[in-house]
Motif scaffolding. Structure first.
Motif, PDB file in Angstrom:
ATOM      1  N   ALA A  52       1.325  -0.895   0.317  1.00 43.51           N
ATOM      2  CA  ALA A  52       0.048   0.140   0.243  1.00 43.51           C
ATOM      3  C   ALA A  52       0.706   1.600  -0.050  1.00 43.51           C
ATOM      4  CB  ALA A  52      -1.116  -0.466   1.505  1.00 43.51           C
ATOM      5  N   GLN A  53       0.178   2.478  -0.475  1.00 42.75           N
ATOM      6  CA  GLN A  53       1.350   3.346  -0.408  1.00 42.75           C
ATOM      7  C   GLN A  53       0.850   4.447   0.423  1.00 42.75           C
ATOM      8  OE1 GLN A  53       0.139   2.493  -3.655  1.00 42.75           O
ATOM      9  NE2 GLN A  53      -2.164   3.261  -3.989  1.00 42.75           N
ATOM     10  N   THR A  54       2.088   5.335   1.027  1.00 41.52           N
ATOM     11  CA  THR A  54       1.577   6.125   1.453  1.00 41.52           C
ATOM     12  C   THR A  54       2.095   7.659   1.599  1.00 41.52           C
ATOM     13  OG1 THR A  54       3.323   6.028   3.729  1.00 41.52           O
ATOM     14  CG2 THR A  54       1.805   4.055   3.998  1.00 41.52           C
ATOM     15  N   VAL A  55       1.338   8.613   1.759  1.00 40.64           N
ATOM     16  CA  VAL A  55       1.768  10.237   1.790  1.00 40.64           C
ATOM     17  C   VAL A  55       2.691  10.884   2.941  1.00 40.64           C
ATOM     18  CG1 VAL A  55       1.239  11.816   0.281  1.00 40.64           C
ATOM     19  CG2 VAL A  55       0.470   9.776  -0.009  1.00 40.64           C
ATOM     20  N   THR A  56       2.817  11.424   3.100  1.00 42.39           N
ATOM     21  CA  THR A  56       3.544  11.688   4.326  1.00 42.39           C
ATOM     22  C   THR A  56       3.399  13.736   3.905  1.00 42.39           C
ATOM     23  OG1 THR A  56       4.412   9.968   5.317  1.00 42.39           O
ATOM     24  CG2 THR A  56       4.770  11.827   6.690  1.00 42.39           C
ATOM     25  N   GLN A  57       3.105  14.166   4.831  1.00 39.64           N
ATOM     26  CA  GLN A  57       3.705  15.620   5.026  1.00 39.64           C
ATOM     27  C   GLN A  57       3.964  16.291   6.750  1.00 39.64           C
ATOM     28  OE1 GLN A  57      -0.360  16.335   1.986  1.00 39.64           O
ATOM     29  NE2 GLN A  57       0.619  18.159   2.313  1.00 39.64           N
ATOM     30  N   SER A  58       5.166  17.031   6.660  1.00 41.91           N
ATOM     31  CA  SER A  58       5.513  16.514   7.926  1.00 41.91           C
ATOM     32  C   SER A  58       5.232  17.952   8.445  1.00 41.91           C
ATOM     33  CB  SER A  58       7.075  16.489   7.734  1.00 41.91           C
ATOM     34  OG  SER A  58       7.887  17.321   7.062  1.00 41.91           O
ATOM     35  N   GLN A  59       4.635  18.988   7.484  1.00 44.30           N
ATOM     36  CA  GLN A  59       4.482  20.720   8.438  1.00 44.30           C
ATOM     37  C   GLN A  59       3.121  20.720   8.099  1.00 44.30           C
ATOM     38  OE1 GLN A  59       6.181  21.437   4.465  1.00 44.30           O
ATOM     39  NE2 GLN A  59       7.852  22.356   5.282  1.00 44.30           N
ATOM     40  N   PRO A  60       2.599  20.724   9.075  1.00 41.32           N
ATOM     41  CA  PRO A  60       1.267  20.526   9.537  1.00 41.32           C
ATOM     42  C   PRO A  60       0.234  22.471   9.452  1.00 41.32           C
ATOM     43  CG  PRO A  60       1.991  19.806  10.972  1.00 41.32           C
ATOM     44  CD  PRO A  60       3.181  20.132  10.272  1.00 41.32           C
ATOM     45  N   GLU A  61       1.345  23.332   9.318  1.00 36.68           N
ATOM     46  CA  GLU A  61       1.224  24.708   9.444  1.00 36.68           C
ATOM     47  C   GLU A  61       2.513  25.179   8.952  1.00 36.68           C
ATOM     48  OE1 GLU A  61      -2.186  24.952  12.704  1.00 36.68           O
ATOM     49  OE2 GLU A  61      -0.915  26.906  11.851  1.00 36.68           O
ATOM     50  N   TYR A 112       6.631  10.035  -0.352  1.00 32.84           N
ATOM     51  CA  TYR A 112       5.647   9.082  -0.372  1.00 32.84           C
ATOM     52  C   TYR A 112       6.278   7.944  -0.260  1.00 32.84           C
ATOM     53  CZ  TYR A 112       7.609   9.784  -4.664  1.00 32.84           C
ATOM     54  OH  TYR A 112       8.603   9.627  -5.716  1.00 32.84           O
ATOM     55  N   ASP A 113       6.205   6.667   0.297  1.00 35.56           N
ATOM     56  CA  ASP A 113       6.019   5.313  -0.094  1.00 35.56           C
ATOM     57  C   ASP A 113       5.526   3.929  -1.048  1.00 35.56           C
ATOM     58  OD1 ASP A 113       7.058   2.630   2.404  1.00 35.56           O
ATOM     59  OD2 ASP A 113       7.978   3.738   0.518  1.00 35.56           O
ATOM     60  N   THR A 114       6.247   3.853  -1.861  1.00 37.57           N
ATOM     61  CA  THR A 114       5.220   2.810  -2.970  1.00 37.57           C
ATOM     62  C   THR A 114       6.540   1.788  -3.479  1.00 37.57           C
ATOM     63  OG1 THR A 114       3.909   2.673  -4.467  1.00 37.57           O
ATOM     64  CG2 THR A 114       5.771   4.218  -5.223  1.00 37.57           C
ATOM     65  N   SER A 115       6.028   0.774  -4.198  1.00 34.27           N
ATOM     66  CA  SER A 115       7.160  -0.500  -4.195  1.00 34.27           C
ATOM     67  C   SER A 115       6.661  -0.002  -5.674  1.00 34.27           C
ATOM     68  CB  SER A 115       6.278  -1.972  -4.154  1.00 34.27           C
ATOM     69  OG  SER A 115       5.344  -1.534  -3.963  1.00 34.27           O
ATOM     70  N   GLU A 116       5.186   0.914  -6.497  1.00 30.18           N
ATOM     71  CA  GLU A 116       5.140   0.797  -7.859  1.00 30.18           C
ATOM     72  C   GLU A 116       6.520   1.645  -8.192  1.00 30.18           C
ATOM     73  OE1 GLU A 116       1.524   2.360  -8.758  1.00 30.18           O
ATOM     74  OE2 GLU A 116       0.894   1.665  -7.112  1.00 30.18           O
ATOM     75  N   ASN A 117       6.137   2.078  -9.831  1.00 28.10           N
ATOM     76  CA  ASN A 117       7.661   2.227 -10.238  1.00 28.10           C
ATOM     77  C   ASN A 117       6.989   3.372 -11.684  1.00 28.10           C
ATOM     78  OD1 ASN A 117      10.213   2.355 -11.206  1.00 28.10           O
ATOM     79  ND2 ASN A 117       9.923   2.008 -13.479  1.00 28.10           N
ATOM     80  N   ASN A 118       5.642   2.755 -11.567  1.00 26.25           N
ATOM     81  CA  ASN A 118       5.024   3.944 -12.791  1.00 26.25           C
ATOM     82  C   ASN A 118       3.740   4.610 -11.692  1.00 26.25           C
ATOM     83  OD1 ASN A 118       4.182   5.483 -14.947  1.00 26.25           O
ATOM     84  ND2 ASN A 118       2.892   3.616 -15.753  1.00 26.25           N
ATOM     85  N   ASN A 145      -2.457   1.739  -8.384  1.00 30.37           N
ATOM     86  CA  ASN A 145      -3.287   1.234  -8.281  1.00 30.37           C
ATOM     87  C   ASN A 145      -4.934   1.724  -8.535  1.00 30.37           C
ATOM     88  OD1 ASN A 145      -1.518  -0.797  -8.262  1.00 30.37           O
ATOM     89  ND2 ASN A 145      -2.035  -0.788  -5.107  1.00 30.37           N
ATOM     90  N   GLU A 146      -5.233   2.638  -9.356  1.00 27.91           N
ATOM     91  CA  GLU A 146      -6.231   2.967  -9.941  1.00 27.91           C
ATOM     92  C   GLU A 146      -6.822   3.530  -8.723  1.00 27.91           C
ATOM     93  OE1 GLU A 146      -5.559   1.530 -12.850  1.00 27.91           O
ATOM     94  OE2 GLU A 146      -7.103   2.576 -12.722  1.00 27.91           O
ATOM     95  N   LYS A 147      -5.803   4.327  -7.757  1.00 27.78           N
ATOM     96  CA  LYS A 147      -7.269   5.546  -7.028  1.00 27.78           C
ATOM     97  C   LYS A 147      -5.959   6.340  -6.076  1.00 27.78           C
ATOM     98  CE  LYS A 147      -6.766   2.806  -2.141  1.00 27.78           C
ATOM     99  NZ  LYS A 147      -6.136   1.479  -2.595  1.00 27.78           N
ATOM    100  N   LEU A 148      -6.298   7.389  -5.170  1.00 28.10           N
ATOM    101  CA  LEU A 148      -5.742   8.599  -5.514  1.00 28.10           C
ATOM    102  C   LEU A 148      -5.421   8.880  -3.142  1.00 28.10           C
ATOM    103  CD1 LEU A 148      -4.405  10.659  -6.817  1.00 28.10           C
ATOM    104  CD2 LEU A 148      -6.271  12.180  -6.274  1.00 28.10           C
ATOM    105  N   THR A 149      -4.241   8.950  -3.274  1.00 23.81           N
ATOM    106  CA  THR A 149      -3.488   8.599  -1.726  1.00 23.81           C
ATOM    107  C   THR A 149      -3.481   9.778  -0.857  1.00 23.81           C
ATOM    108  OG1 THR A 149      -3.512   5.978  -2.169  1.00 23.81           O
ATOM    109  CG2 THR A 149      -3.347   7.240   0.231  1.00 23.81           C
TER     110      THR A 149
END
Lengths: 114, 112
Positions: free
Chosen positions: B1-10, B25-31, B97-101
């Motif tokens: 599963a992919q994860t997206v991290t934004q470390s600056q709340p404000e 972000y973290d993913t094992s996909e290449n495209n 994987n056909e969706k936006l995270t």
């Protein structure tokens, strides 16, 4: 520019009531999505829909939720028995086809459960 | 599963200055594809900029540009000559994987 249209813009309901949120996708788009955003929090994926069936759903999308496209135009999200924690902004998004990667979002439907 | 991290709340910045919002972000996909969305107080989700992972060149849209570092899985957004209308929540998002995270967002305030 083509738009994704959502209705209602805001709905207030009592806990335990059924709610239906409606979305009119861009006419030639084939992939449909519902996302949820609790106030002040991240936008969370609920469900994706393609070829008249669910492609994927998240753990949030439990048996209280359902989606359908009954008339080939409207794409609906039904919450069968609303809970307080269902209060959120619900976004519909659509995508052209499998080669497209851009989702177009509607303006959202704000649901308040009392 | 992919994860997206934004470390600056404000973040906040003076009008006309430049600001950079971070995203990893973290993913094992290449495209895959990466996006920045803006959410003003109206709560509409507005696409700001997108980047295809297979393109090395960083995307640019007027005052908005990205710094895409594929090996580091980093995708930052730079806003130049910031304007009061840039005040909004900014979400980094990953399409795979056909969706936006989405990431958790950064609330940006432009100070007059």
């Amino acid at each position: 520019e083509p738009e994704v249209t959502q209705t209602p813009s805001h709905q207030v309901t009592q806990m335990g009531q059924e709610v239906i949120l409606r979305c009119v996708p861009i006419s030639n788009h084939l992939y449909f999505y519902w996302y949820r955003q609790i106030l002040g929090q991240k936008v969370e994926f609920l469900v994706s829909f393609y070829n008249n069936e669910i492609s994927e759903k998240s753990e949030i999308f439990d048996d209280q939720f359902s989606v359908e496209r009954p008339d080939g135009s409207n794409f609906t999200l039904k919450i069968r028995s609303t809970k307080l924690e269902d209060s959120a902004m619900y976004f519909c998004a659509t995508r052209l086809d499998s080669g497209a990667n851009v989702l177009t979002f509607g303006a959202g439907s704000r649901l308040t459960v009392l | 599963a992919q994860t997206v991290t934004q470390s600056q709340p404000e973040m906040s910045v003076q009008e006309a200055e430049t600001v950079t919002l971070s995203c990893t972000y973290d993913t094992s996909e290449n495209n895959y594809y990466l996006f920045w969305y803006k959410q003003p107080p109206s709560r509409q989700m507005i696409l700001v900029i997108r980047q295809e992972a297979y393109k090395q060149q960083n995307a640019t849209e007027n005052r908005f540009s990205v710094n895409f570092q594929k090996a580091a899985k980093s995708f930052s957004l730079k806003i130049s000559d910031s304007q009061l209308g840039d005040t909004a929540m900014y979400f980094c998002a990953f399409f795979g994987n056909e969706k936006l995270t989405f990431g958790t967002g950064t609330r940006l305030t432009i100070i007059p």
